[in-house]
Design a protein around this motif. Structure first.
Motif, mmCIF file in Angstrom:
data_model
loop_
_atom_site.group_PDB
_atom_site.id
_atom_site.type_symbol
_atom_site.label_atom_id
_atom_site.label_comp_id
_atom_site.label_asym_id
_atom_site.label_seq_id
_atom_site.Cartn_x
_atom_site.Cartn_y
_atom_site.Cartn_z
ATOM 1 N N ARG A 1 1.534 15.778 0.787
ATOM 2 C CA ARG A 1 1.447 15.823 2.466
ATOM 3 C C ARG A 1 1.254 14.346 2.776
ATOM 4 O O ARG A 1 1.855 14.367 3.874
ATOM 5 C CB ARG A 1 -0.128 16.396 2.339
ATOM 6 C CG ARG A 1 -0.815 16.233 3.627
ATOM 7 C CD ARG A 1 -0.035 17.203 4.689
ATOM 8 N NE ARG A 1 -0.974 17.198 5.970
ATOM 9 C CZ ARG A 1 -0.750 16.455 6.880
ATOM 10 N NH1 ARG A 1 -0.113 15.265 6.812
ATOM 11 N NH2 ARG A 1 -1.630 16.499 8.039
ATOM 12 N N LEU A 2 0.614 13.362 2.117
ATOM 13 C CA LEU A 2 0.742 12.173 2.804
ATOM 14 C C LEU A 2 1.993 11.288 2.311
ATOM 15 O O LEU A 2 2.434 10.322 2.810
ATOM 16 C CB LEU A 2 -0.411 11.413 2.300
ATOM 17 C CG LEU A 2 -1.760 11.868 2.343
ATOM 18 C CD1 LEU A 2 -2.827 11.136 1.955
ATOM 19 C CD2 LEU A 2 -1.969 11.950 3.986
ATOM 20 N N GLY A 3 2.787 11.707 1.354
ATOM 21 C CA GLY A 3 3.987 11.048 0.975
ATOM 22 C C GLY A 3 3.942 9.841 0.200
ATOM 23 O O GLY A 3 4.549 8.747 0.228
ATOM 24 N N VAL A 4 2.608 9.792 -0.533
ATOM 25 C CA VAL A 4 2.291 8.387 -1.389
ATOM 26 C C VAL A 4 1.435 8.907 -2.683
ATOM 27 O O VAL A 4 1.176 9.909 -2.667
ATOM 28 C CB VAL A 4 1.200 7.368 -0.447
ATOM 29 C CG1 VAL A 4 1.917 6.953 0.701
ATOM 30 C CG2 VAL A 4 0.038 8.187 -0.158
ATOM 31 N N ARG A 5 1.741 7.707 -3.446
ATOM 32 C CA ARG A 5 1.103 8.048 -4.679
ATOM 33 C C ARG A 5 -0.558 7.677 -4.513
ATOM 34 O O ARG A 5 -0.532 6.444 -4.387
ATOM 35 C CB ARG A 5 1.855 7.625 -5.984
ATOM 36 C CG ARG A 5 1.124 8.030 -7.262
ATOM 37 C CD ARG A 5 2.096 7.468 -8.547
ATOM 38 N NE ARG A 5 3.253 8.066 -8.534
ATOM 39 C CZ ARG A 5 3.163 9.329 -9.345
ATOM 40 N NH1 ARG A 5 1.951 9.936 -9.793
ATOM 41 N NH2 ARG A 5 4.345 10.071 -9.392
ATOM 42 N N LEU A 6 -1.437 8.427 -4.998
ATOM 43 C CA LEU A 6 -2.853 8.128 -4.850
ATOM 44 C C LEU A 6 -3.453 7.612 -6.141
ATOM 45 O O LEU A 6 -4.174 6.714 -6.210
ATOM 46 C CB LEU A 6 -3.614 9.221 -4.221
ATOM 47 C CG LEU A 6 -3.243 9.708 -2.845
ATOM 48 C CD1 LEU A 6 -3.937 10.830 -2.500
ATOM 49 C CD2 LEU A 6 -3.348 8.673 -1.752
ATOM 50 N N LEU A 7 -2.833 8.151 -7.184
ATOM 51 C CA LEU A 7 -3.455 7.840 -8.800
ATOM 52 C C LEU A 7 -2.312 7.816 -9.587
ATOM 53 O O LEU A 7 -1.205 8.415 -9.415
ATOM 54 C CB LEU A 7 -4.229 9.130 -9.034
ATOM 55 C CG LEU A 7 -5.624 9.569 -8.449
ATOM 56 C CD1 LEU A 7 -6.004 10.963 -9.012
ATOM 57 C CD2 LEU A 7 -6.665 8.492 -8.420
ATOM 58 N N GLN A 8 -2.514 6.701 -10.389
ATOM 59 C CA GLN A 8 -1.697 6.330 -11.609
ATOM 60 C C GLN A 8 -2.362 7.298 -12.852
ATOM 61 O O GLN A 8 -3.407 6.954 -13.130
ATOM 62 C CB GLN A 8 -1.454 5.162 -11.653
ATOM 63 C CG GLN A 8 -0.858 4.271 -10.829
ATOM 64 C CD GLN A 8 0.804 4.480 -10.756
ATOM 65 O OE1 GLN A 8 1.320 5.302 -11.553
ATOM 66 N NE2 GLN A 8 1.296 3.853 -9.539
ATOM 67 N N ARG A 9 -1.632 7.999 -13.546
ATOM 68 C CA ARG A 9 -1.853 8.749 -14.613
ATOM 69 C C ARG A 9 -1.279 8.557 -15.701
ATOM 70 O O ARG A 9 -0.139 8.566 -15.751
ATOM 71 C CB ARG A 9 -1.941 10.337 -14.291
ATOM 72 C CG ARG A 9 -2.540 10.571 -12.888
ATOM 73 C CD ARG A 9 -1.784 12.165 -12.541
ATOM 74 N NE ARG A 9 -2.378 12.824 -11.217
ATOM 75 C CZ ARG A 9 -1.729 12.316 -10.106
ATOM 76 N NH1 ARG A 9 -0.777 11.326 -10.055
ATOM 77 N NH2 ARG A 9 -1.986 12.966 -8.984
ATOM 78 N N THR A 10 -1.834 8.303 -16.791
ATOM 79 C CA THR A 10 -1.310 8.175 -18.095
ATOM 80 C C THR A 10 -2.287 8.797 -19.167
ATOM 81 O O THR A 10 -2.995 9.696 -18.749
ATOM 82 C CB THR A 10 -1.428 6.553 -18.645
ATOM 83 O OG1 THR A 10 -2.768 6.351 -18.888
ATOM 84 C CG2 THR A 10 -0.696 5.710 -17.625
ATOM 85 N N THR A 11 -1.852 9.022 -20.379
ATOM 86 C CA THR A 11 -2.660 9.871 -21.413
ATOM 87 C C THR A 11 -3.974 9.152 -21.549
ATOM 88 O O THR A 11 -5.012 10.020 -22.333
ATOM 89 C CB THR A 11 -1.809 10.079 -22.497
ATOM 90 O OG1 THR A 11 -1.418 8.664 -23.138
ATOM 91 C CG2 THR A 11 -0.451 10.819 -22.196
#
Length: 300
Positions: A47-57
């Motif tokens: 919806r916002l067109g941005v990444r809010l969180l960086q996810r790794t294992t």
């Protein structure tokens, strides 16, 4: 276009993920499945067109855009919590999350025993404790409460409650004093291995005033627990909070020196952001800790 109801729900979910540092933790707090939480956050990012969180294992971190959004969401949720508390019944049982920051020495003693007592009285309140010896800003870092060991200039955004005072003692292990005679005056520290927390001078009281003595040694740390362990091992002299080493002194593992020159004690304070209405869970935590800290440092 303004935020929709779905956006508000998604932002609430996102804020809880940031606070819990995980999707599973947020899911448990919100009573949702982990997949539902992940779906809400992903939809908000689209919806916002941005990444809010960086996810790794192994790790979840907040992006700069996510940090900016969280600051606004946290404020929104704080206002909502205050409104909920204001409208709730006086007899309701306090519940929810209280985010607390405390220095390492306080987190080692007496905070654990006080948190145990607090949990017995308020079993529905979850305390999230962050331990750090740096100066924490509860407003910008979204802590409900912070315990401080030093006095700072008055901050208009914070309310401060004084909890008591903490004496600081110069301590060494018997093994260290077997190698070097104890200092008779503060100026004798020039010939001793002084273990430090980045401070390069220690202050003392003398007749007619005070003095500051330069100190140096083979170890500089940023963790009071490590400093205590180094002193226990006989590496050198350390300046440590009295409550932290009380048992060590009683049982002979450490010996204090220069007590007659002791500097003014540290002031222990509890600070929290200025709010028109404190959430009930935060208010009872502040009241409980104020009462019990004062008892501890009065020796009751």
């Amino acid at each position: 276009m303004g935020a929709s109801l779905d956006d508000l729900v998604a932002m609430t979910v996102f804020a809880r993920v940031v606070e819990a540092h995980s999707f599973s933790g947020a899911a448990a707090r919100l009573g949702l499945s982990k997949s539902a939480v992940s779906t809400r956050v992903a939809a908000l990012e689209r919806r916002l067109g941005v990444r809010l969180l960086q996810r790794t294992t192994r790790r979840l971190s907040v992006t700069p855009e996510g940090a900016r959004l969280y600051a606004q969401c946290a404020h929104l949720l704080s206002v909502a919590d205050e409104a909920s508390d204001l409208l709730g019944n006086v007899g309701t049982i306090p519940e929810g999350l209280v985010r607390v920051s405390a220095p390492v020495g306080i987190a080692l003693h007496p905070l654990p025993s006080l948190l145990e007592k607090f949990a017995e009285r308020y079993p529905r309140i979850q305390v999230e404790l962050s331990v750090s010896d740096r100066r924490v800003d509860p407003v910008t870092e979204s802590f409900d409460v912070a315990v401080r060991l030093f006095q700072y200039p008055h901050e208009r955004s914070l309310i401060e409650r004084r909890l008591g005072t903490e004496k600081r003692l110069i301590c060494g292990a018997p093994a260290y004093f077997a190698r070097r005679p104890p200092p008779a005056t503060p100026h004798d520290l020039a010939s001793h291995n002084c273990l430090r927390m980045r401070d390069r001078q220690w202050n003392f009281r003398l007749e007619g005033g005070s003095t500051v003595v330069p100190v140096s040694g083979t170890l500089v740390v940023d963790d009071i627990a490590v400093l205590r362990e180094a002193a226990l091992e006989g590496l050198g002299l350390a300046r440590l909070p009295g409550s932290l080493v009380d048992a060590d002194l009683r049982e002979g593992r450490l010996v204090s020196v220069l007590d007659t020159y002791a500097a003014d004690p540290l002031v222990i304070s509890l600070v929290y952001p200025q709010r028109k209405h404190l959430p009930q869970r935060v208010r009872v935590f502040i009241d409980f800790m104020t009462e019990h800290f004062r008892k501890v440092f009065r020796g009751e």
